[in-house]
Write an enzyme that holds these catalytic residues in place. Structure first.
Site, PDB file in Angstrom:
ATOM      1  N   ASP A 180      -8.826   1.541   4.753  1.00 58.20           N
ATOM      2  CA  ASP A 180      -9.323   0.043   5.065  1.00 58.20           C
ATOM      3  C   ASP A 180     -10.090  -0.483   3.792  1.00 58.20           C
ATOM      4  O   ASP A 180     -10.927   0.672   3.075  1.00 58.20           O
ATOM      5  CB  ASP A 180     -10.455  -0.124   6.179  1.00 58.20           C
ATOM      6  CG  ASP A 180     -10.216  -1.534   6.860  1.00 58.20           C
ATOM      7  OD1 ASP A 180      -9.181  -2.289   6.932  1.00 58.20           O
ATOM      8  OD2 ASP A 180     -11.376  -2.065   7.166  1.00 58.20           O
ATOM      9  N   ASP A 191      -5.708  -9.843  -5.456  1.00 58.68           N
ATOM     10  CA  ASP A 191      -5.164  -9.241  -7.013  1.00 58.68           C
ATOM     11  C   ASP A 191      -5.270 -10.461  -8.033  1.00 58.68           C
ATOM     12  O   ASP A 191      -5.921 -10.237  -9.163  1.00 58.68           O
ATOM     13  CB  ASP A 191      -3.786  -8.537  -6.912  1.00 58.68           C
ATOM     14  CG  ASP A 191      -3.891  -7.253  -6.455  1.00 58.68           C
ATOM     15  OD1 ASP A 191      -5.076  -6.727  -6.188  1.00 58.68           O
ATOM     16  OD2 ASP A 191      -3.184  -6.514  -6.248  1.00 58.68           O
ATOM     17  N   LYS A 211       0.830  -1.202   0.028  1.00 59.09           N
ATOM     18  CA  LYS A 211       0.060  -0.113   0.010  1.00 59.09           C
ATOM     19  C   LYS A 211       0.770   1.334  -0.012  1.00 59.09           C
ATOM     20  O   LYS A 211       0.608   2.317  -0.690  1.00 59.09           O
ATOM     21  CB  LYS A 211      -1.063   0.126   1.329  1.00 59.09           C
ATOM     22  CG  LYS A 211      -2.016  -1.135   1.209  1.00 59.09           C
ATOM     23  CD  LYS A 211      -2.875  -0.887   2.375  1.00 59.09           C
ATOM     24  CE  LYS A 211      -3.954  -1.989   2.564  1.00 59.09           C
ATOM     25  NZ  LYS A 211      -4.836  -1.665   3.809  1.00 59.09           N
ATOM     26  N   PHE A 248      -0.968  -7.847  -4.651  1.00 60.14           N
ATOM     27  CA  PHE A 248      -0.969  -8.562  -3.438  1.00 60.14           C
ATOM     28  C   PHE A 248      -2.295  -8.940  -3.220  1.00 60.14           C
ATOM     29  O   PHE A 248      -3.288  -8.628  -3.964  1.00 60.14           O
ATOM     30  CB  PHE A 248      -0.464  -7.248  -2.324  1.00 60.14           C
ATOM     31  CG  PHE A 248      -1.045  -6.427  -1.875  1.00 60.14           C
ATOM     32  CD1 PHE A 248      -1.261  -5.048  -2.614  1.00 60.14           C
ATOM     33  CD2 PHE A 248      -1.864  -6.312  -0.971  1.00 60.14           C
ATOM     34  CE1 PHE A 248      -1.841  -4.340  -2.337  1.00 60.14           C
ATOM     35  CE2 PHE A 248      -2.755  -5.292  -0.392  1.00 60.14           C
ATOM     36  CZ  PHE A 248      -2.466  -4.096  -1.324  1.00 60.14           C
TER      37      PHE A 248
HETATM   38  P1  IMP Z   1      -6.796  -3.848   4.869  1.00 57.53           P
HETATM   39  O1  IMP Z   1      -7.362  -2.743   4.183  1.00 57.53           O
HETATM   40  O2  IMP Z   1      -5.243  -3.784   5.075  1.00 57.53           O
HETATM   41  O3  IMP Z   1      -7.107  -4.573   6.204  1.00 57.53           O
HETATM   42  O4  IMP Z   1      -6.828  -5.029   3.740  1.00 57.53           O
HETATM   43  C1  IMP Z   1      -7.892  -6.165   3.796  1.00 57.53           C
HETATM   44  C2  IMP Z   1      -7.594  -7.413   3.000  1.00 57.53           C
HETATM   45  O5  IMP Z   1      -7.703  -6.906   1.664  1.00 57.53           O
HETATM   46  C3  IMP Z   1      -6.006  -7.776   3.048  1.00 57.53           C
HETATM   47  O6  IMP Z   1      -6.076  -9.156   3.053  1.00 57.53           O
HETATM   48  C4  IMP Z   1      -5.488  -7.127   1.910  1.00 57.53           C
HETATM   49  O7  IMP Z   1      -4.435  -8.399   1.250  1.00 57.53           O
HETATM   50  C5  IMP Z   1      -6.212  -7.188   0.708  1.00 57.53           C
HETATM   51  N1  IMP Z   1      -6.446  -6.194  -0.113  1.00 57.53           N
HETATM   52  C6  IMP Z   1      -6.310  -4.705   0.352  1.00 57.53           C
HETATM   53  N2  IMP Z   1      -6.130  -3.962  -0.986  1.00 57.53           N
HETATM   54  C7  IMP Z   1      -5.847  -4.910  -1.705  1.00 57.53           C
HETATM   55  C8  IMP Z   1      -5.643  -4.543  -3.158  1.00 57.53           C
HETATM   56  O8  IMP Z   1      -5.507  -3.347  -3.710  1.00 57.53           O
HETATM   57  N3  IMP Z   1      -5.704  -5.671  -3.966  1.00 57.53           N
HETATM   58  C9  IMP Z   1      -6.019  -7.124  -3.447  1.00 57.53           C
HETATM   59  N4  IMP Z   1      -6.031  -7.057  -2.271  1.00 57.53           N
HETATM   60  C10 IMP Z   1      -6.220  -6.233  -1.263  1.00 57.53           C
END
Ligand code: IMP
Length: 192
Positions: A69, A152, A13, A149
């Site tokens: 989030d 994706d 991120k 990640f």
């Molecule tokens: P958080 O926002 O860090 O709590 O992410 C929540 C979940 O969504 C985590 O498992 C991340 O790996 C996934 N995630 C967040 N952003 C992305 C993205 O851009 N692509 C794919 N998965 C994502």
């Protein structure tokens, strides 16, 4: 140029955001604050969790900051994993297992519609502002690609035939949930 803390430890991120913001403001990470705290994410909405993270930093360090989030919302799964995306397959927050769980739940499902939704909570001098970004698409039934990640490798955004994990970061950023939310955030910061 103002200092702005991005309240995340997620290096993917941070990389996305530093590309998107360029030199428009001075982006700091939690590492730059020497903050290794495990900031609680106990709300049951994306908005709530983004606010918890941003408020934590504002209250502890008094720094202008924002937190995101993000959730993958799958129509056939009634919006799951949603706010539980990070821990969908268990507390250890393992992306491989999370993806496997979604793929399993989606076996034989005809409706493959899904979306990523990001909510940012920005705190400037104690005032809170929220920005949302959404990208609609479809889930495929096997992983494709090594970029990106999280979820994706199984998500193809509408209008494309590659998953986010098959795209160069510049293209993902242009269309993604976080890219759109960042655009709104930058637009707002410019107006201050
Ligand atoms: P958080 O926002 O860090 O709590 O992410 C929540 C979940 O969504 C985590 O498992 C991340 O790996 C996934 N995630 C967040 N952003 C992305 C993205 O851009 N692509 C794919 N998965 C994502």
């Amino acid at each position: 140029m103002i200092d702005l803390v991005f309240a995340t430890n997620n290096k993917h991120k941070l990389k996305e955001l530093s590309r998107l913001t360029g030199n428009k403001f001075h982006l700091l990470s939690l590492k730059d604050l020497n903050c290794n705290d495990d900031i609680p994410e106990t709300a049951d909405t994306l908005e709530g969790n983004a606010a918890l993270k941003a408020r934590y930093i504002w209250e502890k360090f008094g720094k202008n900051c924002f937190a995101d989030d993000t959730g993958l919302e799958v129509e056939a799964l009634n919006g799951r994993p949603g706010v539980y995306s990070a821990r969908y397959a268990g507390e250890e927050q393992n992306a491989e297992l999370n993806v496997s769980k979604v793929l399993e739940e989606m076996i034989d499902r005809k409706n493959r519609s899904a979306r990523f939704r990001t909510v940012f909570c920005l705190i400037i001098e104690g005032r809170e502002y929220f920005f949302e970004g959404i990208v609609n698409g479809n889930l495929i039934s096997e992983r494709r690609g090594n970029e990106g990640f999280g979820y994706d490798p199984i998500f193809i955004p509408d209008g494309f035939d590659q998953t986010f994990a098959q795209m160069p970061l510049a293209l993902k950023n242009k269309i993604s949930h976080r890219g759109q939310a960042t655009e709104k955030l930058l637009h707002f910061l410019k107006s201050l």
